[in-house]
Design an enzyme around this catalytic site. Structure first.
Site, PDB file in Angstrom:
ATOM      1  N   GLU A   1      -0.710  25.028  10.260  1.00  0.00           N
ATOM      2  CA  GLU A   1       0.509  24.326  10.645  1.00  0.00           C
ATOM      3  C   GLU A   1       1.611  24.795   9.706  1.00  0.00           C
ATOM      4  OE1 GLU A   1       2.246  19.748  11.130  1.00  0.00           O
ATOM      5  OE2 GLU A   1       0.337  20.103  10.101  1.00  0.00           O
TER       6      GLU A   1
ATOM      7  N   GLU B   1      10.783  14.109  11.882  1.00  0.00           N
ATOM      8  CA  GLU B   1       9.809  13.120  11.445  1.00  0.00           C
ATOM      9  C   GLU B   1      10.606  11.963  10.837  1.00  0.00           C
ATOM     10  OE1 GLU B   1       5.710  15.242  10.306  1.00  0.00           O
ATOM     11  OE2 GLU B   1       7.310  15.609   8.862  1.00  0.00           O
TER      12      GLU B   1
END
Length: 251
Positions: free
Chosen positions: A153, A237
């Site tokens: 990731e 986020e």
């Protein structure tokens, strides 16, 4: 504040990108009337892109509004988490994530076959709250496009506020594509994470060279060049607040 310890298994979302000699350029979708979703797992098609709510660590109300092209915003949100995993990661994506795929993506593609990849992204960032403004990019050991990726990731933070930090720990710095980056690395149960934090932060990037950052990650042992790029996302986020975050344009 620490980042999440697990990625959501809800619908995903990722950025559009141009890959010379590897992926075709894609024109921006035509403008359309505003569309809003207030479902935590809601998605809004945007031509060859997808916008997704991806609220995975909260049940508070979050609404996304799509204005056409690649313009969208978090039109309703008031999260209030004090730490741990973020409440949500609303984003726009291209590729395949947890089985949800966009059209004409050219993905998956093996890292060793990737010619070039660039991106531009202009954002709105409210002056309150706790959030990051970040790309989330996934590599997998095989060209599969469903389930948890098991490769790497790659997160690229172009800005943040409220004291939030990437997963893992800072392990270095680098100078890539004319910009300074702090490098954070960590290991999840079945995948690696490497995060590039722009220093200083910005509200937009223009023709950011993703391939150069990928090459840096390969040199650090964080990306296996035999792995496959399967999904690229660009979003937010959010731990606290969130209303007013948005994308003006993206490619």
């Amino acid at each position: 504040m620490s980042r999440r310890l697990l990625r959501p298994r809800a619908f995903a979302a990722a950025l559009a990108f141009a890959v010379a000699a590897a992926l075709p350029a894609v024109a921006a979708p035509a403008a359309q009337a505003a569309t809003t979703t207030c479902s935590g797992s809601g998605t809004i098609p945007a031509g060859d892109y997808m916008i997704q709510a991806n609220e995975w660590n909260s049940s508070a109300t979050q609404c996304l509004t799509y204005n056409g092209g690649t313009s969208w915003s978090v039109s309703t949100a008031n999260f209030n988490l004090s730490g741990g995993a973020p409440a949500t990661y609303p984003s726009i994506f291209k590729g395949c994530h947890w089985g949800l795929c966009t059209g004409n993506s050219g993905l998956p593609i093996q890292m060793s076959n990737l010619g070039s990849a660039t991106t531009s992204w202009s954002t709105n960032q409210p002056g309150s709250g706790a959030y990051d403004v970040a790309y989330d990019i996934w590599f997998n050991s095989s060209p599969t496009t469903s389930g948890q990726p098991d490769g790497t990731e790659v997160m690229i933070w172009i800005n943040s506020r409220g004291g939030v930090q990437p997963f893992g720990s800072q392990t270095g710095t680098t100078y890539v594509d004319g910009m300074n980056w702090k490098v954070w690395t960590g290991q999840q149960t079945s995948w690696k994470i490497i995060s590039y934090v722009l220093n200083p932060g910005a509200t937009s990037v223009s023709n950011l060279d993703l391939k150069a950052l990928f090459n840096d990650a390969v040199a650090r042992g964080s990306i296996n060049p035999s792995n496959y790029l399967i999904d690229v996302e660009a979003g937010f986020e959010i731990w606290q607040g969130g209303q007013g975050l948005g994308t003006n344009s993206f490619s």
